[in-house]
Design a protein around this motif. Structure first.
Motif, PDB file in Angstrom:
ATOM      1  N   VAL A   6      65.625  37.333   1.504  1.00  0.00           N
ATOM      2  CA  VAL A   6      65.671  37.474   2.968  1.00  0.00           C
ATOM      3  C   VAL A   6      64.340  37.036   3.563  1.00  0.00           C
ATOM      4  CG1 VAL A   6      65.885  39.147   4.872  1.00  0.00           C
ATOM      5  CG2 VAL A   6      67.309  39.425   2.833  1.00  0.00           C
ATOM      6  N   ILE A   7      64.396  36.281   4.656  1.00  0.00           N
ATOM      7  CA  ILE A   7      63.168  35.936   5.389  1.00  0.00           C
ATOM      8  C   ILE A   7      63.270  36.491   6.801  1.00  0.00           C
ATOM      9  CG2 ILE A   7      61.815  34.053   6.409  1.00  0.00           C
ATOM     10  CD1 ILE A   7      62.432  32.388   3.938  1.00  0.00           C
ATOM     11  N   ILE A   8      62.209  37.193   7.225  1.00  0.00           N
ATOM     12  CA  ILE A   8      62.132  37.728   8.594  1.00  0.00           C
ATOM     13  C   ILE A   8      61.119  36.856   9.337  1.00  0.00           C
ATOM     14  CG2 ILE A   8      61.740  39.830   9.986  1.00  0.00           C
ATOM     15  CD1 ILE A   8      63.579  40.445   7.538  1.00  0.00           C
ATOM     16  N   ILE A   9      61.427  36.448  10.546  1.00  0.00           N
ATOM     17  CA  ILE A   9      60.468  35.675  11.340  1.00  0.00           C
ATOM     18  C   ILE A   9      60.055  36.516  12.541  1.00  0.00           C
ATOM     19  CG2 ILE A   9      60.093  33.530  12.651  1.00  0.00           C
ATOM     20  CD1 ILE A   9      62.738  32.854  10.606  1.00  0.00           C
ATOM     21  N   GLY A  10      58.767  36.899  12.592  1.00  0.00           N
ATOM     22  CA  GLY A  10      58.243  37.707  13.693  1.00  0.00           C
ATOM     23  C   GLY A  10      57.934  39.123  13.257  1.00  0.00           C
ATOM     24  N   ALA A  14      60.645  44.974  15.833  1.00  0.00           N
ATOM     25  CA  ALA A  14      61.931  44.670  15.186  1.00  0.00           C
ATOM     26  C   ALA A  14      61.684  44.104  13.788  1.00  0.00           C
ATOM     27  CB  ALA A  14      62.719  43.668  16.033  1.00  0.00           C
ATOM     28  N   GLY A  15      60.770  43.141  13.692  1.00  0.00           N
ATOM     29  CA  GLY A  15      60.496  42.477  12.412  1.00  0.00           C
ATOM     30  C   GLY A  15      59.981  43.445  11.353  1.00  0.00           C
ATOM     31  N   ILE A  16      59.205  44.430  11.788  1.00  0.00           N
ATOM     32  CA  ILE A  16      58.663  45.430  10.850  1.00  0.00           C
ATOM     33  C   ILE A  16      59.793  46.203  10.186  1.00  0.00           C
ATOM     34  CG2 ILE A  16      57.527  47.696  10.826  1.00  0.00           C
ATOM     35  CD1 ILE A  16      55.643  46.540  13.001  1.00  0.00           C
ATOM     36  N   GLU A  17      60.676  46.783  11.023  1.00  0.00           N
ATOM     37  CA  GLU A  17      61.753  47.610  10.457  1.00  0.00           C
ATOM     38  C   GLU A  17      62.727  46.745   9.662  1.00  0.00           C
ATOM     39  OE1 GLU A  17      61.509  50.754  10.323  1.00  0.00           O
ATOM     40  OE2 GLU A  17      60.194  51.297  11.995  1.00  0.00           O
ATOM     41  N   ALA A  18      62.931  45.501  10.117  1.00  0.00           N
ATOM     42  CA  ALA A  18      63.834  44.605   9.375  1.00  0.00           C
ATOM     43  C   ALA A  18      63.247  44.317   7.999  1.00  0.00           C
ATOM     44  CB  ALA A  18      64.033  43.304  10.155  1.00  0.00           C
ATOM     45  N   SER A  19      61.948  44.024   7.935  1.00  0.00           N
ATOM     46  CA  SER A  19      61.303  43.698   6.653  1.00  0.00           C
ATOM     47  C   SER A  19      61.349  44.894   5.710  1.00  0.00           C
ATOM     48  CB  SER A  19      59.828  43.342   6.854  1.00  0.00           C
ATOM     49  OG  SER A  19      59.694  42.344   7.806  1.00  0.00           O
ATOM     50  N   LEU A  20      61.011  46.070   6.258  1.00  0.00           N
ATOM     51  CA  LEU A  20      60.982  47.265   5.401  1.00  0.00           C
ATOM     52  C   LEU A  20      62.380  47.612   4.899  1.00  0.00           C
ATOM     53  CD1 LEU A  20      58.462  49.460   7.412  1.00  0.00           C
ATOM     54  CD2 LEU A  20      58.093  48.475   5.136  1.00  0.00           C
ATOM     55  N   ALA A  21      63.367  47.543   5.783  1.00  0.00           N
ATOM     56  CA  ALA A  21      64.740  47.886   5.375  1.00  0.00           C
ATOM     57  C   ALA A  21      65.190  46.937   4.271  1.00  0.00           C
ATOM     58  CB  ALA A  21      65.682  47.794   6.578  1.00  0.00           C
ATOM     59  N   SER A  22      64.927  45.660   4.463  1.00  0.00           N
ATOM     60  CA  SER A  22      65.373  44.662   3.487  1.00  0.00           C
ATOM     61  C   SER A  22      64.694  44.886   2.128  1.00  0.00           C
ATOM     62  CB  SER A  22      65.063  43.267   4.053  1.00  0.00           C
ATOM     63  OG  SER A  22      65.200  42.300   3.070  1.00  0.00           O
ATOM     64  N   ALA A  23      63.373  45.039   2.149  1.00  0.00           N
ATOM     65  CA  ALA A  23      62.646  45.213   0.884  1.00  0.00           C
ATOM     66  C   ALA A  23      63.016  46.537   0.214  1.00  0.00           C
ATOM     67  CB  ALA A  23      61.144  45.137   1.137  1.00  0.00           C
ATOM     68  N   LEU A  31      58.031  38.153   5.171  1.00  0.00           N
ATOM     69  CA  LEU A  31      57.826  38.242   6.621  1.00  0.00           C
ATOM     70  C   LEU A  31      56.858  37.143   7.025  1.00  0.00           C
ATOM     71  CD1 LEU A  31      57.855  39.600   9.475  1.00  0.00           C
ATOM     72  CD2 LEU A  31      55.960  41.013   8.683  1.00  0.00           C
ATOM     73  N   ILE A  32      57.339  36.240   7.877  1.00  0.00           N
ATOM     74  CA  ILE A  32      56.471  35.185   8.414  1.00  0.00           C
ATOM     75  C   ILE A  32      56.129  35.575   9.849  1.00  0.00           C
ATOM     76  CG2 ILE A  32      56.371  32.767   9.131  1.00  0.00           C
ATOM     77  CD1 ILE A  32      58.420  32.100   6.993  1.00  0.00           C
ATOM     78  N   THR A  33      54.841  35.660  10.166  1.00  0.00           N
ATOM     79  CA  THR A  33      54.485  35.980  11.550  1.00  0.00           C
ATOM     80  C   THR A  33      53.235  35.217  11.956  1.00  0.00           C
ATOM     81  OG1 THR A  33      54.344  37.809  13.130  1.00  0.00           O
ATOM     82  CG2 THR A  33      53.124  38.101  11.062  1.00  0.00           C
ATOM     83  N   GLN A  34      53.117  34.961  13.277  1.00  0.00           N
ATOM     84  CA  GLN A  34      52.048  34.069  13.746  1.00  0.00           C
ATOM     85  C   GLN A  34      50.658  34.596  13.421  1.00  0.00           C
ATOM     86  OE1 GLN A  34      53.566  34.232  17.764  1.00  0.00           O
ATOM     87  NE2 GLN A  34      53.584  32.007  17.895  1.00  0.00           N
ATOM     88  N   THR A 117      53.946  39.241   2.990  1.00  0.00           N
ATOM     89  CA  THR A 117      53.620  38.889   4.375  1.00  0.00           C
ATOM     90  C   THR A 117      52.870  37.560   4.377  1.00  0.00           C
ATOM     91  OG1 THR A 117      51.654  40.289   4.173  1.00  0.00           O
ATOM     92  CG2 THR A 117      53.543  41.251   5.270  1.00  0.00           C
ATOM     93  N   HIS A 118      53.168  36.738   5.380  1.00  0.00           N
ATOM     94  CA  HIS A 118      52.587  35.398   5.401  1.00  0.00           C
ATOM     95  C   HIS A 118      52.322  34.988   6.851  1.00  0.00           C
ATOM     96  CE1 HIS A 118      51.837  31.299   4.136  1.00  0.00           C
ATOM     97  NE2 HIS A 118      52.721  30.869   5.021  1.00  0.00           N
ATOM     98  N   GLN A 119      51.104  34.507   7.108  1.00  0.00           N
ATOM     99  CA  GLN A 119      50.737  34.116   8.476  1.00  0.00           C
ATOM    100  C   GLN A 119      51.103  32.653   8.730  1.00  0.00           C
ATOM    101  OE1 GLN A 119      47.231  35.771  10.319  1.00  0.00           O
ATOM    102  NE2 GLN A 119      46.477  33.722  10.793  1.00  0.00           N
TER     103      GLN A 119
END
Ligand SMILES: Cc1cc2nc3c(=O)[nH]c(=O)nc-3n(C[C@H](O)[C@H](O)[C@H](O)COP(=O)(O)OP(=O)(O)OC[C@H]3O[C@@H](n4cnc5c(N)ncnc54)[C@H](O)[C@@H]3O)c2cc1C
Ligand SMILES: NC(=O)c1ccc[n+]([C@@H]2O[C@H](COP(=O)([O-])OP(=O)(O)OC[C@H]3O[C@@H](n4cnc5c(N)ncnc54)[C@H](O)[C@@H]3O)[C@@H](O)[C@H]2O)c1
Length: 609
Positions: A6-10, A14-23, A31-34, A117-119
């Motif tokens: 799974v890849i989360i963008i942002g 929202a992205g935090i809870e999505a990343s944690l739930a998925s992992a 998680l890719i975020t700016q 996590t990746h910037q």
């Protein structure tokens, strides 16, 4: 090319809870975020919870999410709003240390196994055979995954307005994300719309005359079921102290300044086309719409212990900066206040939510999920609630599980998502308790009893946490049984407890139960008949929902429907009659018509077969 489940963008709320739930569900997650340092940044006020939003935080917490625990660990003060009213509308709210909230959240993600996590900025999606297969970044990296969650917040083609001055950006200090918006439109063929929100100025503490303001201290209380065994005062917050808020009021001079400069507001002179939050209006909106009011309340909220900035809750504006100075100085106590950051409004792209399913997957792209402000909502909590569902469903899809959909009688999160996908979203959507039809079932105090089993069964909540709630439920049920069987003065103890005059302690006397358990039993007894009534309504609604609507049903050629119903049903394509009935403008008579039409269609299919 790098591969993930799974890849989360942002990396917003929202992205935090999505990343944690998925992992946490076991999916290898990226998680890719700016900007990694801006994970979990509060774009606006430093507070979590509030009316109906507090319910959502409790629900996220009960399902294994992070927002509640992170709030407890960074809280500067806690308050239970509406505590003088019935338990259905009690709403927890906490001021937070903004920096601590963000830093701790970032570290929680970094500590989570299987979460990377990746910037970088996600620029575009790559598709193949009706599925999204990869996302490309500005560095030329192409990351592949089986499912994606997009959580771009206010960043897609973000345009900030400071009076006549317009600057591209997702919020001050952050660049906009334009390319991904183009990709959604051009590569994925999605329909986008434009919304706007805003934020007030921040002023420096040493320039505020606190003597002219009313001090407001917090009270004891906390969000998380998992920190509940600890006293509020003993939660580890790295030694940060509790801080008060202050209340002030705008003056007649504020009204004059705003009225005279209204033509300079981009909202009023037509420079902003997007629609703003009716429920979090700007100060110029309030003065214009409530012209008979002489003054409006504002809350001065500390932004943290490592900063002297105060947030002026109540005077969000997009007026030019020189007018902002006049507004602030017209408020008693702020005559000499120095603005550290100017207020502004921001316009951004939203993925029109009629294209989304209750699982938060996009109808035309079943392995791409969307969550947060990008779906037309406003608020950290609303975003986080959607993130948890989208992340769980992305990981669930990879693991071959059926989608996790919360119903309207199970959670405020379910109410919100169902509203998003069935109602016309023409302005930023925020939750209220009035949006839920089963308010007594969906209380903030029973989120654990409503949701932790669902979360455990889906793989979101580990057994050691679920066990705590399971044991609590057993204690409550056994005690209710005992109260129903034991009698005194001709009535069962349960009947005594149902009277509003009595409390658990006054009926039972001393007991070993925690205050939390006693409170649950007391609420269950007092509101039993109302709760039963809501349960009957739920059953009626469920009977309707048992009628799925075949995808082939053609509303455009269905006779007897009004034009409004025909257009809306074609646009939203409800999955069952229950959902069709909730679409604004579809009448009960039209539901009957659709029911008949489905029967006829099914019979014609049998004949064909
Ligand atoms: C000016 C302003 C005022 C607001 N007022 C309030 C308020 O007072 N209280 C409140 O509850 N809500 C407020 N909101 C809304 C609140 O900030 C949002 O509802 C909430 O933050 C939404 O969470 P989110 O996760 O959807 O998006 P955000 O918190 O906006 O996070 C989006 C994240 O995604 C990243 N991102 C975006 N595009 C890409 C990309 N292509 N690639 C990689 N990363 C990307 C961004 O860098 C950011 O980290 C305000 C927002 C703004 C901007
Ligand atoms: N500025 C915007 O355009 C914008 C956009 C989206 C969301 N929001 C924000 O969303 C958040 C939630 O909205 P909301 O309407 O529930 O506002 P809220 O949580 O700030 O206020 C809800 C109620 O809480 C109480 N309250 C507010 N501040 C308080 C304080 N410091 N201490 C004690 N009680 C306080 C008030 O009685 C208020 O009516 C707000 O913080 C709002 O600023 C703002």
């Amino acid at each position: 090319m790098k591969n993930y489940d799974v890849i989360i963008i942002g990396g917003g709320h929202a992205g935090i809870e999505a990343s944690l739930a998925s992992a946490r569900m076991g999916a290898e997650t990226l998680l890719i975020t700016q900007n990694l340092d801006h994970i979990g940044q509060m774009s606006c006020n430093p507070a979590i919870g509030g009316i109906a939003k507090g319910h959502v935080v409790r629900e996220i917490d009960a399902m294994g999410g992070e927002m509640g625990q992170n709030t407890d660990a960074s809280a500067l003060q806690f308050k239970m709003l509406n505590s003088s009213r019935g338990p259905a509308v009690w709403s927890p709210r906490a001021q937070c240390d903004k920096v601590l909230y963000q830093r701790r959240m970032k570290q929680q993600l970094e500590k989570t196994p299987k979460l990377h996590t990746h910037q970088a900025e996600g620029l575009s999606f790559v598709t193949e055979k009706g599925k999204v297969i990869a996302v490309q970044t500005q560095f030329g990296d192409k990351f592949e995954a089986k499912a994606f969650v997009l959580c771009c917040g206010t960043f897609m083609r973000g345009l900030m307005h400071f009076g006549p001055q317009q600057l591209p950006g997702g919020r001050t200090g952050d660049t906009a994300a334009d390319a991904i918006s183009d990709s959604l439109k051009n590569d994925l063929g999605l329909e986008l719309m434009r919304l706007k929100t805003g934020t007030p100025p921040r002023v420096l503490a040493k320039t505020i005359d606190f003597d002219q303001l009313e001090r407001q201290d917090g009270e004891s209380g906390k969000f998380s079921y998992w920190t509940r065994d600890k006293a509020y005062e003993t939660i580890d917050r790295g030694g940060i102290p509790q801080m008060p808020c202050y209340i002030g009021r705008t003056s007649a001079e504020t009204k004059r300044v705003i009225t005279e400069n209204l033509h300079l507001s981009p909202m009023y002179n037509g420079s902003i086309d997007a629609i703003g939050t009716r429920y979090c209006p700007s100060i110029e909106d309030k003065i214009h719409r409530f012209a008979d009011k002489d003054s409006h309340q504002i809350f001065l909220e500390p932004e943290g212990v490592f900063t002297e900035e105060y947030y002026l809750n109540g005077i969000s504006t997009s007026l030019p900066v020189h007018v902002q100075n006049q507004i602030v100085h017209s408020i008693p106590g702020l005559e000499n206040a120095e603005i550290a950051r100017y207020a502004y409004a921001v316009e951004y792209d939203v993925v029109s939510p009629h294209q989304t399913l209750n699982s938060l997957a996009l109808k035309p792209w079943p392995n791409l999920f969307v969550a947060g402000q990008i779906n037309g909502t406003s608020g950290y909590e609303e975003a986080a609630g959607q993130g948890l569902i989208a992340g769980a469903n992305a990981a669930g899809l990879v693991a071959g599980k059926p989608p996790l959909v919360l119903e309207r009688d199970q959670a405020y999160i379910g109410v919100m998502i169902d509203d998003l996908v069935t109602k016309d979203i023409s302005e930023p959507y925020r939750l209220f308790t009035s949006r839920a039809e089963y308010r007594l079932l969906l209380r903030q105090d029973n989120a654990d009893r409503r949701l932790s089993k669902i979360a455990y069964d889906y793989g979101l909540l580990p057994y050691e946490k679920y066990k705590i709630i399971e044991e609590k439920e057993t204690l409550i049920n056994n005690e209710i049984e005992r109260l129903k069987n034991e009698r005194s003065h001709g009535k069962s103890l349960w009947e005594h407890l149902s009277s509003h005059k009595n409390t658990y302690d006054s009926v039972v006397g001393e007991s070993d139960f925690s205050e939390e358990i006693k409170e649950q039993i007391q609420i269950d007894a007092r509101y039993e008949c109302y709760i039963q009534r809501e349960k009957q309504q739920v059953e009626r609604q469920k009977r309707l929902a048992k009628n799925p609507i075949p995808e082939e049903i053609d509303y455009l050629n269905m006779t007897g429907l009004s034009n409004e119903a025909r257009n809306k049903l074609s646009r939203y394509r409800p999955v069952d009659l229950g959902q069709a009935a909730r679409i604004d403008g579809v009448t009960p008579a039209e539901i009957g018509l659709i029911q008949v039409h489905i029967k006829r269609w099914e019979e014609s299919q049998k004949i064909k077969a």
